[in-house]
Write an enzyme that holds these catalytic residues in place. Structure first.
Site, PDB file in Angstrom:
ATOM      1  N   GLU A   1       0.820  -1.212   0.000  1.00  0.00           N
ATOM      2  CA  GLU A   1       0.000   0.000   0.000  1.00  0.00           C
ATOM      3  C   GLU A   1       0.862   1.275   0.000  1.00  0.00           C
ATOM      4  O   GLU A   1       0.821   2.075   0.936  1.00  0.00           O
ATOM      5  CB  GLU A   1      -0.959  -0.018   1.180  1.00  0.00           C
TER       6      GLU A   1
ATOM      7  N   GLU B   1      -6.753  -7.976  -0.950  1.00  0.00           N
ATOM      8  CA  GLU B   1      -7.197  -7.982   0.451  1.00  0.00           C
ATOM      9  C   GLU B   1      -8.636  -7.534   0.547  1.00  0.00           C
ATOM     10  O   GLU B   1      -9.032  -6.538  -0.064  1.00  0.00           O
ATOM     11  CB  GLU B   1      -6.374  -6.978   1.276  1.00  0.00           C
TER      12      GLU B   1
HETATM   13  C1  GAL Z   1      -4.457  -3.192   4.704  1.00  0.00           C
HETATM   14  C2  GAL Z   1      -3.038  -3.660   4.908  1.00  0.00           C
HETATM   15  C3  GAL Z   1      -2.985  -4.922   5.714  1.00  0.00           C
HETATM   16  C4  GAL Z   1      -3.862  -4.802   6.921  1.00  0.00           C
HETATM   17  C5  GAL Z   1      -5.274  -4.494   6.474  1.00  0.00           C
HETATM   18  C6  GAL Z   1      -6.263  -4.393   7.607  1.00  0.00           C
HETATM   19  O1  GAL Z   1      -4.516  -1.843   4.474  1.00  0.00           O
HETATM   20  O2  GAL Z   1      -2.401  -3.857   3.678  1.00  0.00           O
HETATM   21  O3  GAL Z   1      -1.658  -5.147   6.095  1.00  0.00           O
HETATM   22  O4  GAL Z   1      -3.386  -3.775   7.728  1.00  0.00           O
HETATM   23  O5  GAL Z   1      -5.274  -3.277   5.815  1.00  0.00           O
HETATM   24  O6  GAL Z   1      -7.539  -4.023   7.143  1.00  0.00           O
END
Ligand code: GAL
Ligand code: ZN
Length: 664
Positions: free
Chosen positions: A155, A308
């Protein structure tokens, strides 16, 4: 053929899995994890995103033993690994020994280690140490059977305003402007006595008594983006040199302002996104669909990866609503319908400690014998039945234009209204298309518009001469163009284009204005055909038609009788202009008119509210985002790939249910 999602899906079909952080667990748990993953149909895990301190406990001293064992375990279970470079979270030793690697905010405050992301994108020590660990990783795992993709950093979007960044900014500015005179002119430094006489005087924007120079701020945003992208590229090049057959990606965060995703996507093999929709927001289905459509656009129409998402509640909002049963599956299938070939989650197993110990996972704290994990398993299994979707495309005849440069330029301090925002305008214009089941591609300014019957530009505040000519040529050549308010206002230096606005689009639109008039409350408008009127808000303009037909006019106040929405025949096409911010229902009515002009219709007629319909390849996905059963009329017979059941003429979908129809 270029590397891409197909490199991963050819052998494996659709991808399913998540971030896996084995360093948080004893090795006995790894074996259980691998077995559970198999049972759940997991075929891809992202490993090592935050492992730098484990991999390099002291500068130059590597410990790869544990990762060797983990990768072997994954390979033994036929689970592919998306191996991360750990550069998003340097170990404490880096900041401790080299404090200049720590980022500094606008006020000069150092951001310390203890969380994550504490690096200065311009720090030479950070560059050196990060490329060093990346090189060691690539050397070690090149050729490992589990290695399927590289995940660079995490990110990206960090800023640093330190002296080293200032020096890098100056070098970047020299590249861009050549000499000080040009820079002074670009930034308009005759205003407020800001003229620079020496490069050394130039600084990143730092906390200042009042509004900072917009030219300086815009160049700063461009510089920060370029600097991070250069860091991504440097890592990618190390990886590519060692594993040319392994695709490289990094994870976006949708419409995230700091990084110009168009520029980044061009540098990576796979477009990946992290998506955490707000469960309580009624606009979530449309907002998420729009983000997915952006990803598809970034991938130039090819499949992308949902890197994710959460199975239920996140832990970083003040009050974290869970997802009701069925919701994460619905969201996964929505991404699939809109072009994702992989549906992954953060994270596999819920952490016991650390800042995210209350974040949802695929295996919750309560263990695998839970309704949540059962749903994860069922979803993983059902994706196998959908593998024919992998690699297929989402055909769209409507494009919406969105660019970061213009977004940056628009949303700075000191403009007529802070309530006209580029991403919100995009969503407002997108929603009616979403509700009507009309597929939309998100494209950058200057994109190839061949094949699009309708191009919507909700806002393009900053327009270059070339971009203005591009829009003109599109309409002239027979396209239907729609332009929203406060577009075409500044040039790439963010200087106002003088004359009646939007100066470079005046000819194509056949309308022009002389005043922007933000409003405090709703303003009545009326359609010229005498139909019911509508309310507009926030923004109005004093316009005069110059050849365009007035489709709607303001009905009260100072602007009564003046154009609000116009339509202009330009060459073989049509150009619409909207000089206000109509309420959503009116944007719906507008969408219907412009779709009729373009001869484009939705996937299904009369979609019930809350129902999404989108075609991907030969499959028509119908998703019920609502909380009631809905009946959806179909044009004919269909077979549902998810239930295996045939449907004749109509289907009924329970809340959060999805149909994946092969229509015949
Ligand atoms: C994303 C990040 C992950 C984790 C996740 C939690 O932004 O890449 O490592 O923190 O959020 O929602
Ligand atoms: Zn710095």
């Amino acid at each position: 053929m270029k590397l891409g999602m197909h490199t991963l899906t050819q052998k494996r079909g659709l991808l399913f899995g998540g971030d896996y952080n084995p360093e948080q667990w004893p090795e006995e748990v790894w074996a259980q994890d691998a077995a559970l993953m198999r049972e759940a149909g997991v075929n891809l895990v992202t490993v090592g995103v935050f492992s730098w301190a484990r991999l390099e406990p002291e500068p130059g001293k590597h410990d790869f033993g544990w990762l060797d064992r983990l990768l072997d375990l994954m390979a033994g279970h036929d689970i592919a690994v998306d191996l991360a470079t750990p550069t998003a979270s340097p170990p404490p030793w880096l900041g401790h020994r080299w404090p200049e690697t720590l980022p500094v905010d606008e006020s000069g405050t150092t951001l310390w280690y203890g969380a994550r992301n504490q690096f200065c994108p311009s720090s030479s020590v950070y560059w050196e140490r990060s490329l060093d660990i990346v090189t060691a990783l690539a050397d070690r795992y090149a050729g490992h059977p589990a290695l399927a993709m590289w995940h660079v950093g995490n990110e990206y979007g960090q800023f640093c305003h330190c002296d080293e960044s200032a020096a890098a900014f100056r070098r970047w500015l020299r590249e861009r402007h050549g000499d000080l005179e040009t820079l002074n002119e670009a930034w308009g430094t005759t205003f407020w006595s800001q003229g620079y006489g020496d490069w050394e005087e130039i600084l990143p924007p730092r906390t200042a008594p009042y509004i900072i120079n917009p030219g300086q701020r815009l160049d700063w945003r461009r510089f920060c983006n370029d600097q991070l992208l250069a860091h991504f590229r440097a890592q990618r090049d190390v990886l590519r040199a060692r594993t040319p057959e392994v695709p490289v990606t990094t994870n976006f965060m949708g419409f995230f302002k700091p990084v110009d995703a168009w520029a980044w996507a061009a540098e990576e093999d796979v477009v990946a996104n992290d998506c955490y929709p707000e469960p309580g927001d009624p606009l979530t289905p449309a907002r998420t669909a729009l983000t997915h459509d952006l990803m598809r656009g970034l991938a130039e129409g090819r499949p992308w990866l949902l890197m994710e998402q959460a199975t239920t509640a996140v832990n970083w909002r003040p009050h974290n609503l869970p997802k009701p049963p069925g919701q994460f599956r619905l969201e996964s299938l929505q991404a699939l319908a809109r072009g994702a070939d992989g549906l992954c989650y953060f994270q596999w197993r819920a952490s016991r400690f650390g800042a995210e110990r209350f974040h949802a996972a695929m295996v919750p704290h309560a263990g695998p014998e839970t309704r949540l994990h059962a749903a994860v398993r069922a979803h993983g299994q059902e994706l196998r039945g959908l593998s024919r979707v992998a690699g297929t495309e989402v055909p769209a005849r409507v494009a919406m234009v969105f660019g970061w440069d213009s977004w940056w330029a628009l949303e700075d301090r000191g403009r007529p209204s802070d309530r006209l925002n580029a991403d919100e305008q995009l969503l407002n214009y997108y929603v009616p298309f979403f509700e009507r089941g009309v597929a939309v591609d998100v494209v950058p300014p200057g994109a190839d518009l061949d094949g699009y019957a309708l191009v919507v530009v909700p806002n393009l505040f900053l327009v270059s001469d070339e971009q203005a000519a591009w829009l003109d040529a599109y309409a002239r050549g027979g396209g239907v163009l729609v332009v929203g308010p406060f577009s075409g206002i500044v040039d790439p230096r963010s200087h106002v284009r003088t004359g009646r606005f939007p100066a470079p689009l005046r000819e194509v639109l056949g309308v022009s204005g002389e005043e922007w008039l933000p409003v405090g409350g709703p303003v009545r408008c009326r359609w010229s055909g005498g139909e019911d009127g509508f309310a507009a808000g926030t923004w109005t303009e004093l316009l005069a038609a110059e050849g365009a037909e007035v489709v709607a006019e303001f009905a009260d106040g100072d602007l009564a009788g003046h154009p609000a929405i116009t339509r202009h025949r330009h060459g073989d096409g049509l150009a619409w202009y909207v000089g206000t911010m109509p309420e959503q229902a009116a944007l719906g009515a507008l969408a219907e008119r412009v779709l009729a002009d373009a001869g484009v219709a939705g996937e299904l007629p009369d979609l019930p509210p809350g129902v999404e319909a989108v075609r991907r390849g030969e499959v028509l996905f119908v998703l019920n985002h609502g909380t009631r059963d809905v009946r959806v009329e179909l044009p004919g017979r269909a077979d549902d790939l998810l239930t295996g059941a045939p449907a004749e003429g109509a289907i009924t979908l329970a809340p959060r249910e999805v149909a994946a129809l092969i229509t015949t």
